[in-house]
Design an enzyme around this catalytic site. Sequence first.
Site, PDB file in Angstrom:
ATOM      1  CD  GLU A   1      -1.787   2.312   1.794  1.00  0.00           C
ATOM      2  OE1 GLU A   1      -1.526   3.296   1.063  1.00  0.00           O
ATOM      3  OE2 GLU A   1      -1.821   2.378   3.026  1.00  0.00           O
TER       4      GLU A   1
ATOM      5  CB  CYS B   1      -1.920   6.659   2.837  1.00  0.00           C
ATOM      6  SG  CYS B   1      -0.602   5.887   3.776  1.00  0.00           S
TER       7      CYS B   1
END
Length: 536
Positions: free
Chosen positions: A146, A180
């Site tokens: 990720e 993120c």
Amino acid sequence: NAIAEVREAVDFLRYYAAQVRSDFSNDTHHPLGPVVCISPWNFPLAIFIGQISAALAAGNTVVAKPAEQTPLIAAKAVALLMEGGVPSSALHLLHGDGATIGAAMVSHPAVAGVVFTGSTEVARLLQKTLSTRLGTNGQPIPLIAETGGQNAMIVDSSALTEQAVADIVSSAFDSAGQRCSALRLLCLQADVADTTLAMLRGAMAELSVGNPAVLSTDVGPVIDEEAKAAINHHIATLRAAGCKVTQSGVGEQAEAGTFVAPTLIEINAVSDLTHEIFGPVCHVIRYEHDQLSALIDQINALGFGLTMGLHTRSDATMALVRRKAAVGNLYINRNQVGAVVGVQPFGGEGESGTGPKAGGPLYLLRLLSDRRQATQGPSEALSINEAITLPGPTGEHNQYQCVARARVLCLADDFDDRMSQTHAIWAVGGKAVWPTTGRNEAQSLSPAQREAIVWCDDWEASDAAFDFVLLHGNDTQTLHAQQVLAQRPGPIIGLWRGQTKDAHIPRERLVIERSVSNNTTASGGNVGLMRLETLG
């Protein structure tokens, strides 16, 4: 934020535990072996626990390396896991920096899988390291990565300005922009840009920057001096280039720390964003109403696909964005941070990650070496393209959907193997890509079948268009394909290997997961009803 992170960690533990209790069996679901988990500093508990709990739930042992900036939280978390009953032989904590300790862990011959959250650049290095060997099951060693994003929010002229501004502020500046999923690019319809920016600047002026231990603080520090210097350099560069820069102030207590004032920078084009700035910096562009479709294309062209926000009261705009946006998580009329396990499964596509989504139904399957159950379980229950409603709080509608990968490359010496690959791709609605060396064999297919195949002259070329690979071949062919893929720029492309003619091709490898979270309590009603937009 700290309370929310503890809750998220608990959610991961419970979610994966519930999944293995209901869907897994030791007779049919076999673990990989030792799994390396490398977690970031920005969610030092939740992501750390999420990675570990998934790997353990799937039956693996774990060697976990937290970010070197946050070792104490990781140490306390491991102590609590062991206090709760996790055997010390199953979970090992290893501190150190990524360049030496992390690299040594990933390259160790015993490692059977890697779970990583961090930068796209480091994820590519991990891919190259793993590409030189195969797992004990003959498959490529799984890498679940990720990575970053250039997350956009689109605000059109129908949006309620007060609501949009509140969500912009939280999306861009909460956690000092160190999420993120944080907002990096604000796209304002030109008709309302000046009004929205005036209100946004006013909201920014009210933010309190300082010690996060003080309840009245809104924005805390960035992680360290290196991060502060890089962010300030970016701001100074764009200011020198003539971009309009607006910054909130910082209090006296913040002047001596690693604080960066919340910053708004007006840029000229989406393409001006060349790399992710991981801090409280929001870039702004303006667009005309008839440019919306082109705008989404430009955002997609950045290559990232993690989160996107949308503020609108137009059903037509919602439908357009949902159809075109290549992002893992779309948030409508709400902020775009704070994904909840099992409610908004989290993870991106393209250069934002490999999938599967953390806190989603397919994650544990990537942590298995073998699954001898082809008729039950979360993968076989997939409804391709059908949106499934997930549980969530009142006033929020959360949907999960699997869509076919755009183009899947078929590599096989045997025609029957290639057809098995092709039928699996067609079954989920994807397009099969064949090397042109297979044109003669394709003459036996019907005209409609030949028309449905995409041809590729040189699949090893760096610009060959495909986003996944199915391969039936030996170890040498598999290693070669891995190493070719590891040299490609752009997204990390996965590979599945069939070792026998009757090998079951897992459907979950041929799809991309997407989540949409819609705030159904958004103020102002639906403009479409007033304009008869949805009836016309």
